[in-house]
Design an enzyme around this catalytic site. Structure first.
Site, short mmCIF file in Angstrom:
data_model
loop_
_atom_site.label_atom_id
_atom_site.label_comp_id
_atom_site.label_asym_id
_atom_site.label_seq_id
_atom_site.Cartn_x
_atom_site.Cartn_y
_atom_site.Cartn_z
N ASP A 1 5.73 -17.35 13.34
CA ASP A 1 4.40 -17.20 12.74
C ASP A 1 3.42 -16.82 13.85
O ASP A 1 3.69 -17.02 15.03
CB ASP A 1 3.95 -18.52 12.08
CG ASP A 1 2.55 -18.41 11.46
OD1 ASP A 1 2.31 -17.42 10.75
OD2 ASP A 1 1.71 -19.29 11.73
N SER A 2 2.27 -16.32 13.43
CA SER A 2 1.21 -15.98 14.39
C SER A 2 0.66 -17.22 15.09
O SER A 2 0.02 -17.10 16.13
CB SER A 2 0.08 -15.26 13.67
OG SER A 2 -0.51 -16.14 12.72
N CYS B 1 4.97 -15.82 8.05
CA CYS B 1 3.61 -15.29 8.25
C CYS B 1 3.47 -14.12 7.29
O CYS B 1 4.27 -13.18 7.33
CB CYS B 1 3.51 -14.83 9.70
SG CYS B 1 2.00 -13.89 10.08
N ASN B 2 2.46 -14.18 6.43
CA ASN B 2 2.28 -13.12 5.45
C ASN B 2 1.91 -11.79 6.08
O ASN B 2 2.41 -10.74 5.68
CB ASN B 2 1.18 -13.51 4.46
CG ASN B 2 1.65 -14.51 3.43
OD1 ASN B 2 2.07 -14.14 2.35
ND2 ASN B 2 1.62 -15.79 3.77
N THR B 3 1.04 -11.82 7.11
CA THR B 3 0.61 -10.59 7.76
C THR B 3 1.81 -9.86 8.37
O THR B 3 1.97 -8.65 8.20
CB THR B 3 -0.41 -10.93 8.88
OG1 THR B 3 -1.40 -11.82 8.35
CG2 THR B 3 -1.09 -9.68 9.39
N CYS C 1 -1.17 -16.83 2.77
CA CYS C 1 -1.19 -16.99 4.23
C CYS C 1 -0.66 -18.38 4.48
O CYS C 1 -1.13 -19.34 3.86
CB CYS C 1 -2.61 -16.83 4.77
SG CYS C 1 -2.76 -17.26 6.52
N THR C 2 0.30 -18.50 5.40
CA THR C 2 0.94 -19.82 5.57
C THR C 2 0.01 -20.84 6.21
O THR C 2 0.32 -22.03 6.23
CB THR C 2 2.26 -19.70 6.37
OG1 THR C 2 2.00 -19.02 7.60
CG2 THR C 2 3.30 -18.95 5.57
N HIS C 3 -1.13 -20.40 6.75
CA HIS C 3 -2.10 -21.36 7.25
C HIS C 3 -2.84 -22.09 6.11
O HIS C 3 -3.33 -23.20 6.30
CB HIS C 3 -3.17 -20.67 8.11
CG HIS C 3 -2.70 -20.27 9.47
ND1 HIS C 3 -1.87 -19.19 9.68
CD2 HIS C 3 -2.94 -20.81 10.69
CE1 HIS C 3 -1.65 -19.07 10.98
NE2 HIS C 3 -2.28 -20.04 11.62
N TYR D 1 -3.39 -12.76 13.67
CA TYR D 1 -2.83 -11.41 13.53
C TYR D 1 -3.61 -10.59 12.50
O TYR D 1 -3.51 -9.37 12.48
CB TYR D 1 -1.38 -11.49 13.04
CG TYR D 1 -0.32 -11.78 14.08
CD1 TYR D 1 -0.66 -12.18 15.38
CD2 TYR D 1 1.02 -11.63 13.76
CE1 TYR D 1 0.32 -12.44 16.32
CE2 TYR D 1 2.02 -11.88 14.69
CZ TYR D 1 1.67 -12.29 15.97
OH TYR D 1 2.66 -12.53 16.89
N GLY D 2 -4.33 -11.28 11.62
CA GLY D 2 -4.88 -10.68 10.41
C GLY D 2 -5.66 -9.38 10.58
O GLY D 2 -5.55 -8.48 9.77
N GLU E 1 -6.42 -23.07 13.13
CA GLU E 1 -5.91 -23.02 14.51
C GLU E 1 -6.76 -23.88 15.46
O GLU E 1 -6.27 -24.36 16.47
CB GLU E 1 -5.86 -21.58 15.01
CG GLU E 1 -4.78 -20.72 14.36
CD GLU E 1 -3.35 -21.03 14.85
OE1 GLU E 1 -3.19 -21.56 15.97
OE2 GLU E 1 -2.40 -20.77 14.08
#
Lengths: 270, 270
Positions: free
Chosen positions: B11-12, B74-76, B185-187, B43-44, B153
């Site tokens: 993931d980012s 990570c979706n991005t 988005c996994t966040h 990363y978005g 983050e």
């Protein structure tokens, strides 16, 4: 991107229609063929060898129709025939036991999981082994319910008799502190309101058929077999080895979609 | 039957830990390695070429560790790099976008589905295309939420500022009659209570990461890669390109499991 070949579904009778219902929701683009072996239902108390033979007969019928994927929408048949059939066919073959297992492991919070199914399914210990192999700390309590399938096949699943039979049958599962119960037979979701009422709202019911469609959807994506960007809704064709009248009554009541007019076929004379 | 090789997750930053949490529940036997590229997060807003390059750097790091499956958590990164990476690796590679899509199609009753994600994910229209290709009648309403990842983050995801930012950002989704919202988005699952509160209880939130673990579980079964019949719980090893202190704070608070002590690594100097 458009693969219009149908997905094939087989079951001992009308139970697999609960899987079809979920497929119509999750996979509206897909064409589907259903075959219910109503004439020889129930499979639950039959010897494994016979269930394997019948399942192969149904499989061969659908493979000749050009299906792109086979769903064994019957727990009894999955328990004894999935391994052999998936090894011998060159299309993806999906059973209902592992999807039900995954759904239960995902849903349970106290790791105490109940399983109800036919005599054959419970005897095979398929769910028990699948759950325990994935989660060492899980407790599995299994119960065979041989009276449930005949209630559904005779279209009595909403009757007062059904309520009485379900309540009496499920007594051994009371006070076992399960928080999740796998409906380990595709016929059982038709009895779902009654089963839920008997078990209480705190018990989460897992419809192994519905979980199976998530697996089908995933495999269509993984192997790029989906009928993407379709311009019309998929079609469902039904075959039964038994009474088309009874089959259509149950199918139309249950699916509440376009009218089903099943075709009668005979198996075993190949 | 015991395949103890780890599953790799990238993931980012810390967002993929929401996927890990679900994996610890559904796949308690499995060993896992996690790599968060915290130093270069988010990363978005980065160009697709750069996200692809960074994703390959993370992938190569984990492949060298002998993973049996890769999860792009990570979706991005999934939106721009999944296709290429899955074609080039000889292990199964799973992204988060199709599982989220399937979960939403399964859950929605009115076929009006919202999607929130990073600028990159929303710009890619990946969810929109995936949903529409599967269901001609679905309506998809997308919204980029570039302020959400930095909140997570920086470990401010439970703060009053988070509440304010989420409420303001989601205004365009109000009154759109969506009954399902994909947390694309996994966040975002770390902001779930706040998002649920803003959207109202009638909107079902789909955690694309949690859905992804169902796919991972299915592929472990399908390709017979699972660590079945393990005698102990799987282990999780974490790497970050950023501050191990901040990573461990968020990871331990979120996972509430065995203590995480991440290791720092550097990417891009190969």
């Amino acid at each position: 991107m458009e693969n219009t070949e149908p997905i094939g579904f087989i079951d001992s009778g009308v139970g697999g229609l609960t899987v079809i219902k979920e497929a119509m929701k999750q996979l509206p683009n897909e064409n589907m063929i259903y075959l219910g072996d109503t004439a020889r239902c129930p499979y639950g108390a039959r010897p494994a060898e016979q269930v394997i033979e019948y399942t192969w007969q149904m499989t061969r019928f659908l493979v000749k129709k050009g299906i792109k994927m086979l769903v064994i929408a019957c727990n009894t048949a999955t328990a004894v025939a999935l391994e052999e059939i998936s090894q011998q066919l060159d299309i993806p073959v999906v059973g209902v036991i592992l999807p039900g297992t995954r759904g239960a492991v995902k849903a349970s919070k106290n790791q105490r999981i109940g399983v109800i199914g036919t005599l054959g399914t419970i005897k095979s210990q398929s769910y028990e082994q699948a759950i325990r192999s994935r989660d060492l700390n899980a407790h599995v309590i299994s119960l065979a319910c041989p009276k449930f399938v005949p209630l559904v096949e005779s279209n009595q699943y909403q009757s007062p008799i059904a309520k009485k039979v379900v309540a009496e049958t499920l007594v051994p599962l009371q006070n076992k502190k399960i928080d999740t119960l796998i409906l380990g037979c595709t016929h059982y979701p038709l009895l779902r309101p009654i089963i839920q009422n008997v078990m209480g709202r705190q018990v989460k019911l897992i419809d192994s058929g519905a979980e199976t469609i998530t697996e089908v959807s995933m495999l269509l994506d993984y192997f790029k077999l989906g009928n993407l960007y379709a311009t019309k809704t998929g079609e469902l064709t039904c075959y039964t080895t038994g009474s088309t009248k009874l089959f259509d009554e149950i199918a139309n009541e249950w699916l509440q979609g376009p009218t089903i007019a099943s075709k009668h076929i005979q198996l075993g004379d190949e």
